[in-house]
Motif scaffolding. Structure first.
Motif, PDB file in Angstrom:
ATOM      1  N   MET A   1      48.308 -16.051  51.741  1.00  0.00           N
ATOM      2  CA  MET A   1      48.223 -17.249  52.571  1.00  0.00           C
ATOM      3  C   MET A   1      46.836 -17.861  52.475  1.00  0.00           C
ATOM      4  N   SER A   3      44.007 -20.505  54.082  1.00  0.00           N
ATOM      5  CA  SER A   3      43.605 -21.276  55.252  1.00  0.00           C
ATOM      6  C   SER A   3      43.511 -22.739  54.864  1.00  0.00           C
ATOM      7  N   ILE A   4      44.146 -23.588  55.645  1.00  0.00           N
ATOM      8  CA  ILE A   4      44.259 -24.983  55.236  1.00  0.00           C
ATOM      9  C   ILE A   4      42.915 -25.702  55.310  1.00  0.00           C
ATOM     10  N   ILE A   5      42.154 -25.399  56.327  1.00  0.00           N
ATOM     11  CA  ILE A   5      40.881 -26.135  56.464  1.00  0.00           C
ATOM     12  C   ILE A   5      39.849 -25.620  55.478  1.00  0.00           C
ATOM     13  N   THR A   6      39.781 -24.304  55.330  1.00  0.00           N
ATOM     14  CA  THR A   6      38.715 -23.763  54.487  1.00  0.00           C
ATOM     15  C   THR A   6      39.129 -23.660  53.029  1.00  0.00           C
ATOM     16  N   GLY A   7      40.444 -23.563  52.791  1.00  0.00           N
ATOM     17  CA  GLY A   7      40.884 -23.350  51.430  1.00  0.00           C
ATOM     18  C   GLY A   7      40.680 -21.917  50.972  1.00  0.00           C
ATOM     19  N   PRO A   9      41.280 -17.671  51.206  1.00  0.00           N
ATOM     20  CA  PRO A   9      42.399 -16.803  51.538  1.00  0.00           C
ATOM     21  C   PRO A   9      42.362 -16.429  53.018  1.00  0.00           C
ATOM     22  N   GLY A  10      43.509 -16.452  53.637  1.00  0.00           N
ATOM     23  CA  GLY A  10      43.577 -16.100  55.049  1.00  0.00           C
ATOM     24  C   GLY A  10      43.949 -14.644  55.219  1.00  0.00           C
ATOM     25  N   PRO A  11      44.156 -14.230  56.453  1.00  0.00           N
ATOM     26  CA  PRO A  11      44.487 -12.829  56.688  1.00  0.00           C
ATOM     27  C   PRO A  11      45.863 -12.511  56.116  1.00  0.00           C
ATOM     28  N   PRO A 265      57.378 -34.727  52.609  1.00  0.00           N
ATOM     29  CA  PRO A 265      56.110 -35.223  52.062  1.00  0.00           C
ATOM     30  C   PRO A 265      56.302 -36.308  51.008  1.00  0.00           C
ATOM     31  N   HIS A 270      55.263 -32.101  46.151  1.00  0.00           N
ATOM     32  CA  HIS A 270      56.502 -31.703  46.840  1.00  0.00           C
ATOM     33  C   HIS A 270      57.482 -32.871  46.851  1.00  0.00           C
ATOM     34  N   LEU A 308      54.899 -22.181  59.302  1.00  0.00           N
ATOM     35  CA  LEU A 308      53.640 -22.925  59.247  1.00  0.00           C
ATOM     36  C   LEU A 308      52.954 -22.773  57.896  1.00  0.00           C
ATOM     37  N   GLY A 309      53.762 -22.847  56.847  1.00  0.00           N
ATOM     38  CA  GLY A 309      53.189 -22.818  55.506  1.00  0.00           C
ATOM     39  C   GLY A 309      53.578 -21.598  54.692  1.00  0.00           C
ATOM     40  N   VAL A 321      58.726 -23.061  63.429  1.00  0.00           N
ATOM     41  CA  VAL A 321      58.915 -22.909  61.983  1.00  0.00           C
ATOM     42  C   VAL A 321      59.510 -24.193  61.402  1.00  0.00           C
TER      43      VAL A 321
END
Lengths: 471, 311
Positions: A1, A3-7, A9-11, A265, A270, A308-309, A321
């Protein structure tokens, strides 16, 4: 996954974290509700130094000795000036075990609508009584509202035990009287009152109702166990709040998914994405599951669920969702997606129990808007068969209108069909608002179906095949 | 506040949602309700952590489509340059339209007068309402949280504002279940607070979990500050320091980000998100109590400003 703001990798793995309990307090004026709330906040160390300093300053300003904990919760100018609580306020506190959202509902004149507001999202309600007065009219109203709103747990907090010499018989008599009243509300399986007395607290967490003797002023059994009531073996108020089970098993409920918004979108990345965004109202939805879209009745299969993505295999209440269906159907906001084999019947005739919350009355013949999940339709008030007196649960036939704070039965006819469950089966898809089309005022809180089960309803009643549904 | 827990009470239930997931789900639901029911919503974006979390939630709510809202910043003219820089980068990165309502322009045109105490925070209301009216915004997202302040504890998630932007706590609509009523008449608008049920700690835990990038001034850094009314203020063109106020260099960070004239820094060594969370969990002061001078003006300062249209 990602992170949308930071770009970045998320947890990938989420550590288990504290659960959330939403609860409401109800009590008559002078029952000590503000003091109880202040005590809960203060003794759980949720009041910080500057807030306490402000309260001490205000208490001194008013000439009172020591901090008045009620001032922690009475935030508005008029409340402080008049020493009353005007409106529902929301408070937040946490212990290592749980986070709490408290709807602090005032107990004075506008009690019913305020308590209905607080109870509508609560999983537990604390009803306060003054040990010297016992169960009074207000106590019965509060219990009835909690039952009406199907709040899963009630705590009867018998306050001011210090003023009755911490006497067990006083507490036991009140708990027993309350238990009898709750039983008379006719909610099967919900009538157990656990007084958690000498026998201990065994099983109390599963009971609909738990009685606890306290002194909010002195701090007995609110956060710390009382040294003055050896005879009481049950939990303190906070301990009970921390341990009461709040998560119902969504796997037992039929799935309901009101479509909130269509995500398309139409971008280069997409080009064909078409997702139906919403919050799962009840139950569990899985990829591959056959579903029906109401009111059109068209069937399809869940092709994908995006949380959420992130694509997931299943989603359950109350997750937000986005669903993707295998077929290109015409689906829009206000539609309901349900399992193909367990869809609710659509109806234009709604029988419901309502609490009227506006100052202007609701009358037979009124043209209103009805907001149910994500769908708003025109409706006419066809009949008001009865008004309920909460004190003794007696019905007054054909009152003609409902005034502010009245609870009654109404019959509505809607311009378009609604996929409505009974409120007894689902708090989320069985509830609705009536709105004044002229200025948007929220008029009435509605609960589809009978208020208090007249006959023995199945305790496992779920959305769909409930025999009590609106006629 | 009590330190966050690592283990909850319902962890044995496979369907239990951790509190951050529950709050996230609720906030996303609110964003989607507004997208579904309003014509011209806008997100108030200050470059502060709450509005950054709001934007992050909005991005998640509509992914893979773009956020269907514009941003609106009320620029007091006394903002931290790091924050303005962050604001512009974020708007550009996500291709969002940024409206700026400028307090300075109102002062330059003579439509607002500088206050004797130099703080511009209360002056934001006029440009805000002007931008709402001119752009005909009908829903305005704010990052306000009910835990911030006692008047905010009474705020609805959907808060109807009259044509003067005013808030009347005695005439609020009851808010029942998750059925938000956004109906309004022409000229009125609705303030929407998706973070209503979040606390400061929730916001920081979410920032940590989602690895959200914040302006650097939220973390400990050395900065020239001076003391006024018990707060460390940053010197600047806004009018500090005055005579007799001595500038010194300290290791500080900001808990909130607002107008420089009334946002105080706190002494801190917290250089990472987890250190910030540790620090907040141990703090004996609320966020606003520690850092906002304007809330101290009177016992009901926030309520009074909200009645006039402040967010």
């Amino acid at each position: 996954m990602t992170s949308i703001i930071t770009g970045q990798p998320g947890p990938t793995e989420r550590a288990p974290a504290a659960s959330l309990l939403r609860f409401a307090t109800a009590g008559s004026v002078d029952d000590g509700k503000s003091t109880l709330v202040g005590r809960l906040l203060h003794d759980s160390k949720s009041v910080l130094a500057d807030q306490l300093e402000a309260v001490e300053h205000a208490s001194r300003h008013r000439g009172t000795e020591g901090p008045d904990l009620a001032l922690l919760t009475d935030g508005l100018r008029a409340e402080r000036e008049q020493g009353i609580t005007i409106d529902v306020a929301y408070r937040y506190f946490a212990t290592p075990r749980r986070r709490f959202i408290l709807a602090d509902t005032p107990g004075h004149v506008q009690y019913t609508r305020n308590m209905v507001t607080g109870a509508s999202t609560a999983e537990l309600a604390v009803v306060l009584v003054d040990a010297r007065n016992g169960v009074v009219e207000q106590t019965r109203r509060h219990a009835a509202v909690a039952a009406l709103l199907r709040v899963p747990h009630i705590v009867l907090a018998v306050n001011k035990m210090d003023l009755v010499d911490y006497a067990e018989p006083v507490f036991a008599a009140i708990a027993e009287e309350f238990s009898a009243y709750v039983a008379s509300l006719g909610i099967p399986g919900w009538s157990t009152v656990s007084t958690s007395g000498a026998a201990g607290a065994a099983g109390s967490a599963d009971a609909w109702c738990t009685a606890i003797p306290i002194s909010a002023l002195a701090g007995d059994n609110v956060v710390a166990p009382s040294a003055n009531m050896d005879w009481y073996g049950g939990p303190t108020v906070l301990e009970h709040l921390e341990t009461v089970p709040v998560v119902a098993d969504p796997a037992r409920d039929v799935a309901r998914f009101p479509v909130q918004y269509v995500i398309r979108p139409q971008s280069a990345e997409h080009p064909d994405y078409r997702g139906y965004a919403g919050q799962v109202a009840s139950g569990v939805l899985r990829v591959g599951q056959p579903v029906v879209v109401l009111p059109s009745g068209r069937e399809s299969v869940i092709e994908g669920i995006d949380a959420l993505g992130d694509p997931v295999d299943a989603a359950w209440a109350p997750q937000s969702v986005t669903l993707r269906l295998a077929d290109d159907l015409d689906v829009s906001r206000g539609d309901l997606i349900a399992p193909a084999d367990a869809a609710p019947a659509s109806t234009q005739d709604v029988a419901a129990t309502v609490c009227h919350v506006a100052d202007r009355p609701l009358r037979v013949g009124d043209r209103v808007l009805l907001k149910h999940t994500t769908r708003t339709v025109k409706a006419i008030v066809k009949d008001i068969p009865s008004r309920l007196t909460l004190d003794d649960l007696s019905q007054h036939p054909a009152p003609g209108e409902l005034a502010a704070n009245d609870i009654g039965q109404v019959v509505l006819r809607t311009a378009q069909p609604l996929a409505l469950d009974t409120y007894a089966a689902s708090r989320r898809t069985g509830s609705f608002l009536l709105i004044d089309p002229a200025d948007g005022t929220t008029l009435t809180a509605g609960m589809a179906g009978e208020a208090f089960a007249a006959g023995p309803a199945e305790s496992g009643a779920r959305p769909g095949g409930d025999p009590e549904r609106g006629v | 506040m009590t330190p966050p827990a690592s283990v909850g009470a319902d962890t044995d239930n496979p369907y239990a949602l951790a509190h951050l997931d529950a709050l996230e789900s609720e906030a996303v639901h609110i964003f989607r309700e507004v997208a579904g029911e309003f014509e011209r919503p806008v997100i108030l974006f200050s470059g502060g952590k709450d509005s950054i979390v709001m934007l992050h939630l909005a991005l998640k709510a509509f992914t893979p489509a773009p956020v269907p809202f514009a941003l609106l910043h009320v620029d007091t003219g006394h903002n931290f340059p790091e924050v303005i820089d962050y604001r512009d980068r974020v708007a550009e990165r996500h291709g969002l339209r940024l409206h700026v309502a400028s307090v300075q322009e109102f002062i330059d045109r003579g439509e607002l007068r500088e206050r004797p105490d130099g703080t511009r925070n209360p002056l934001q209301t006029v440009p805000l309402l002007d931008a709402i009216e001119k752009n005909r915004f009908d829903a305005v997202f704010g990052g306000g949280r009910r835990d911030e302040e006692k008047a905010r504890a009474k705020e609805r998630v959907f808060s109807l504002r009259d044509e003067f932007g005013g808030w009347d706590p005695r005439r609020q609509r009851p808010e029942l279940w998750q059925l938000y009523n956004g109906r309004h008449s022409p000229g009125e608008h609705v303030r929407v607070f998706p973070l209503s049920n979040w606390t400061e700690l929730d916001v920081w835990q979410y920032i940590e979990r989602e690895k959200i990038d914040l302006p650097a001034i939220y973390y400990a850094h050395e900065r020239e500050v001076f003391s006024r009314s018990g707060m460390w203020l940053a010197p600047g063109e806004w009018g500090g320091p005055r005579e007799g106020e001595r500038v010194e260099r300290r290791l500080v960070r900001y808990r909130t980000v607002g107008d420089m004239s009334c946002t105080g820094a706190v002494d801190s060594q917290a250089a990472t998100i987890s250190q910030v969370i540790e620090e907040i969990a141990a703090s004996r002061l609320t966020e606003r109590g520690a850092t906002r001078a304007d809330d101290k003006l009177s016992e009901a300062a926030m309520e009074d400003r909200k009645r006039e249209g402040y967010f």
